[in-house]
Design an enzyme around this catalytic site. Structure first.
Site, short mmCIF file in Angstrom:
data_model
loop_
_atom_site.label_atom_id
_atom_site.label_comp_id
_atom_site.label_asym_id
_atom_site.label_seq_id
_atom_site.Cartn_x
_atom_site.Cartn_y
_atom_site.Cartn_z
N LYS A 236 -13.08 -41.37 35.15
CA LYS A 236 -13.50 -41.42 33.96
C LYS A 236 -12.25 -41.93 33.32
O LYS A 236 -11.08 -41.42 33.04
CB LYS A 236 -13.84 -40.07 33.45
CG LYS A 236 -14.13 -40.14 31.98
CD LYS A 236 -14.24 -38.57 31.40
CE LYS A 236 -14.57 -38.54 29.91
NZ LYS A 236 -14.64 -37.22 29.49
N TYR B 263 -9.60 -38.03 35.98
CA TYR B 263 -10.20 -38.25 34.37
C TYR B 263 -8.72 -38.65 33.78
O TYR B 263 -7.57 -37.88 33.90
CB TYR B 263 -10.41 -36.80 33.89
CG TYR B 263 -10.84 -36.67 32.50
CD1 TYR B 263 -10.61 -37.98 31.54
CD2 TYR B 263 -10.71 -35.57 31.61
CE1 TYR B 263 -10.99 -37.89 30.14
CE2 TYR B 263 -11.08 -35.40 30.44
CZ TYR B 263 -11.24 -36.46 29.70
OH TYR B 263 -11.34 -36.41 28.41
#
Length: 296
Positions: free
Chosen positions: A165, A137
């Site tokens: 992500k 992330y």
């Protein structure tokens, strides 16, 4: 395929709470049912939108177990386990695996602002803690440290680090990493979902998807089918809601307000330091929700 590990229409789920700040079990069950009914095939539990900084270790594991039990394998359960402490993150990863998580979401360590070598060491240590696939992330606006392109390429060599992500918004870097590695990309910025999908992203990890996972599913299908006219129409139809949820106060607050307004969860309660939406934000949100109810 990577979308079998994480899904493609992934929602960064809010954590329903009661007005006194406790976890709201009925709200959680209703929300999971709603997400599954609207086409979500991946649920991030205890991520940023789930108010991860204020969840205890016990609450984080309890949420994973509850969502895994409720979803019965109909969506991948992706546990947010990242903190600024590598050992604590590894412990959360093991607890999430034991609670039934299918995958992990691992944010770049925040506040301490490690070197890129430190980011690699942190991520590989946590990835080594379980047998679960890992989605990195990258959100430097919150962490203070970006995962540089060379770092992502290096981390792609780890057998369990399979996806990113991307909430950085550097689209050229994203397509460059996609070209150089097998990492699957997921758009973590609702404003840019169409752009990332058109450039080859596997899917989205969406805050607005708490409300409109069905529209996101249509968007993904349209792009995969080469129907960019329909994809553009869908994206345009979501502009008011994306604006209201993501550009007023912040996503967790406004997504809860939207879900409460729709009667999906009973309360829009958040934990300090977050505060519930003030009336002007709610008025803007109500207007946006009315536009989403209209056909595309």
């Amino acid at each position: 395929m990577t979308d079998q590990l994480f899904g493609s229409n992934v929602v960064a789920m809010v954590t329903p709470m009661t007005p006194d700040g406790a976890l709201c079990e009925p709200g959680l069950a209703a929300l999971v049912d709603h997400l599954l009914a609207t086409g979500c095939d991946g649920i991030v539990v205890g991520g940023t939108t789930g108010e991860s900084p204020t969840l205890t270790d016990a609450e984080a594991a309890r949420l994973v177990r509850a969502v895994a039990d409720r979803s019965h394998g109909r969506a991948r359960v992706i546990a947010g386990v990242g903190t600024y402490d590598t050992a604590a993150s590894a412990d959360r990863a093991r607890a999430a695996e034991a609670a039934g998580a299918d995958a992990l979401l691992l944010v770049c360590p925040y506040y301490s602002r490690p070197t890129q070598a430190g980011v690699v060491a942190h991520c590989t240590t946590v990835a080594d803690a379980t047998d679960l696939p890992v989605m990195l992330y990258d959100i430097p606006a919150r962490t203070g440290t970006a995962m540089e392109e060379a770092t992502l390429v290096d981390l792609a060599d780890h057998p369990r680090i399979r996806a990113v992500k991307d909430a950085k918004g550097d689209l050229f870097e994203a397509v460059s990493v996609m070209a150089r590695t097998p990492l699957a990309y997921y758009c973590g910025i609702d404003e840019l979902n169409l752009a990332y999908l058109a450039c080859g992203a596997t899917g989205v990890v969406s805050v607005v998807g708490n409300v409109v996972a069905d529209r996101n599913a249509e968007l993904i299908r349209a792009v995969r089918g080469g129907d960019l006219d329909s994809a553009r129409a869908l994206q345009r139809s979501l502009i008011p809601l994306v604006d209201a949820v993501m550009r007023t106060s912040q996503g967790a607050i406004m997504a809860k307000a939207a879900l409460a307004a729709l009667g999906i969860i009973p309360h829009a309660s958040v934990r300090l330091p977050l505060l519930e939406s003030p009336p002007p934000h709610l008025e803007r949100l109500a207007s946006a929700l009315a536009t989403v109810a209209a056909p595309v």
